[in-house]
Design an enzyme around this catalytic site. Sequence first.
Site, PDB file in Angstrom:
ATOM      1  N   GLU A 177       0.839  -1.213   0.000  1.00 60.56           N
ATOM      2  CA  GLU A 177       0.000   0.000   0.000  1.00 60.56           C
ATOM      3  C   GLU A 177       0.866   1.252   0.000  1.00 60.56           C
ATOM      4  O   GLU A 177       2.062   1.191   0.235  1.00 60.56           O
ATOM      5  CB  GLU A 177      -0.900   0.032   1.256  1.00 60.56           C
ATOM      6  CG  GLU A 177      -2.365  -0.292   1.000  1.00 60.56           C
ATOM      7  CD  GLU A 177      -3.113   0.772   0.189  1.00 60.56           C
ATOM      8  OE1 GLU A 177      -2.514   1.811  -0.186  1.00 60.56           O
ATOM      9  OE2 GLU A 177      -4.296   0.547  -0.083  1.00 60.56           O
ATOM     10  N   ARG A 231      -7.875   0.175  12.934  1.00 62.71           N
ATOM     11  CA  ARG A 231      -6.507   0.562  12.568  1.00 62.71           C
ATOM     12  C   ARG A 231      -6.595   1.602  11.457  1.00 62.71           C
ATOM     13  O   ARG A 231      -7.614   1.710  10.767  1.00 62.71           O
ATOM     14  CB  ARG A 231      -5.704  -0.650  12.078  1.00 62.71           C
ATOM     15  CG  ARG A 231      -6.217  -1.265  10.773  1.00 62.71           C
ATOM     16  CD  ARG A 231      -5.143  -2.101  10.094  1.00 62.71           C
ATOM     17  NE  ARG A 231      -5.587  -2.861   8.943  1.00 62.71           N
ATOM     18  CZ  ARG A 231      -5.667  -2.394   7.696  1.00 62.71           C
ATOM     19  NH1 ARG A 231      -5.403  -1.122   7.423  1.00 62.71           N
ATOM     20  NH2 ARG A 231      -6.051  -3.195   6.704  1.00 62.71           N
ATOM     21  N   ASP A 247      -9.701   1.509  -4.369  1.00 64.22           N
ATOM     22  CA  ASP A 247      -8.713   1.472  -3.285  1.00 64.22           C
ATOM     23  C   ASP A 247      -7.901   2.760  -3.282  1.00 64.22           C
ATOM     24  O   ASP A 247      -8.457   3.837  -3.127  1.00 64.22           O
ATOM     25  CB  ASP A 247      -7.857   0.198  -3.459  1.00 64.22           C
ATOM     26  CG  ASP A 247      -7.177  -0.262  -2.182  1.00 64.22           C
ATOM     27  OD1 ASP A 247      -6.745   0.597  -1.396  1.00 64.22           O
ATOM     28  OD2 ASP A 247      -7.052  -1.479  -1.978  1.00 64.22           O
ATOM     29  N   GLU A 259      -9.883  -6.296   9.671  1.00 63.11           N
ATOM     30  CA  GLU A 259     -10.604  -7.205   8.775  1.00 63.11           C
ATOM     31  C   GLU A 259     -10.657  -8.636   9.323  1.00 63.11           C
ATOM     32  O   GLU A 259      -9.698  -9.117   9.913  1.00 63.11           O
ATOM     33  CB  GLU A 259      -9.940  -7.218   7.393  1.00 63.11           C
ATOM     34  CG  GLU A 259     -10.133  -5.912   6.643  1.00 63.11           C
ATOM     35  CD  GLU A 259      -9.302  -5.842   5.385  1.00 63.11           C
ATOM     36  OE1 GLU A 259      -9.884  -5.751   4.296  1.00 63.11           O
ATOM     37  OE2 GLU A 259      -8.063  -5.862   5.489  1.00 63.11           O
ATOM     38  N   ASN A 303      -5.861   3.154   7.801  1.00 57.50           N
ATOM     39  CA  ASN A 303      -5.657   2.621   6.467  1.00 57.50           C
ATOM     40  C   ASN A 303      -4.912   3.696   5.667  1.00 57.50           C
ATOM     41  O   ASN A 303      -3.921   4.214   6.145  1.00 57.50           O
ATOM     42  CB  ASN A 303      -6.983   2.186   5.829  1.00 57.50           C
ATOM     43  CG  ASN A 303      -6.770   1.193   4.702  1.00 57.50           C
ATOM     44  OD1 ASN A 303      -5.897   0.330   4.782  1.00 57.50           O
ATOM     45  ND2 ASN A 303      -7.540   1.314   3.636  1.00 57.50           N
ATOM     46  N   ASN A 330     -10.001   5.074   2.433  1.00 57.01           N
ATOM     47  CA  ASN A 330      -9.009   4.706   1.434  1.00 57.01           C
ATOM     48  C   ASN A 330      -8.494   5.897   0.643  1.00 57.01           C
ATOM     49  O   ASN A 330      -8.235   6.949   1.208  1.00 57.01           O
ATOM     50  CB  ASN A 330      -9.554   3.585   0.533  1.00 57.01           C
ATOM     51  CG  ASN A 330      -8.599   2.413   0.499  1.00 57.01           C
ATOM     52  OD1 ASN A 330      -7.380   2.592   0.475  1.00 57.01           O
ATOM     53  ND2 ASN A 330      -9.124   1.204   0.512  1.00 57.01           N
TER      54      ASN A 330
END
Length: 299
Positions: A18, A101, A204, A121, A103, A154
């Site tokens: 990411e 958490r 995303d 998740e 992202n 996101n």
Amino acid sequence: MSSVRIECVAKEGCRIGESPVWDEKEGALLYVDITGRKVCRWSPVTRQAQAITVDAPVSSIALRKSGGYVITLGTRFAALKWKEALVTTITQVDKDKANTRFNDGKVDPAGRYFAGTMAEEIRPAVLERHQGSLYTLFPDLSVVKHFDQVDISNGLDWSLDHRTFFYIDSLSYSVDAFDYDLQTGKIGNRRSIYKLEKEESIPDGMCIDTEGKLWVACYDGGRVIRLDPETGKRLQTVKLPVDKTTSCCFGGKDYSEMYVTSASDGMDKEWLSRQPEAGGIFKITGLGVKGVPPYPFAG
């Protein structure tokens, strides 16, 4: 568009790669492996990635004006000194929640670090809904919460005139825009500018090019798409050899190369055997557009 080339440049697969960010000073690509708990820096010269292991899921990284980097780590904003591999907490969010958490995150043109949270998740994209929030870490290290009820906070970026903030809450399958006040960092007037098609799957990470068009990585869609935020039209689709494309940024000497991160979490052996480059970092050349250099955190 036959000139578009896609190459897997970092093959040591991330579990959830990411937040790719080009570090011009180092001439290197930064990215994180969220569940692998690693911050990585890949050099196009050595073609190797160095990694620093951290103590919690690390979901985004940003440059810092005063040197080093800032990261989102668990529910903390933290500072990272690369040479010393030293992480220090700046501040924590979501203190009232046991199961969230950070992202994705990104720095705005004024040097503020925007980042949002989500529930941990159960398996990829399966989680308790509406547990996340969107936050900003200001240069004075204070934190503001913009809104909550977020599923998976996101992709985010700003228009070239800095008057619009673009944002993705993945499970809404929408790319949204807000009016943006660069002086204060305030956002308002939320609206959807693009709804994803079925085969595009889950929106995303996201970045913007110098023509003001958005690029969105489609998780489980195996592609990045280019959108016109003014018309809400899709202009281009670039398919990758992996399904779980997670984010994108421009980099290289003149920001004409696109880097795309991907994930391997949630893939069984058979799936992985069909997509051996899952979790790799991809470089796309020949797109014919350039990107905007990342802004450093001003604190």
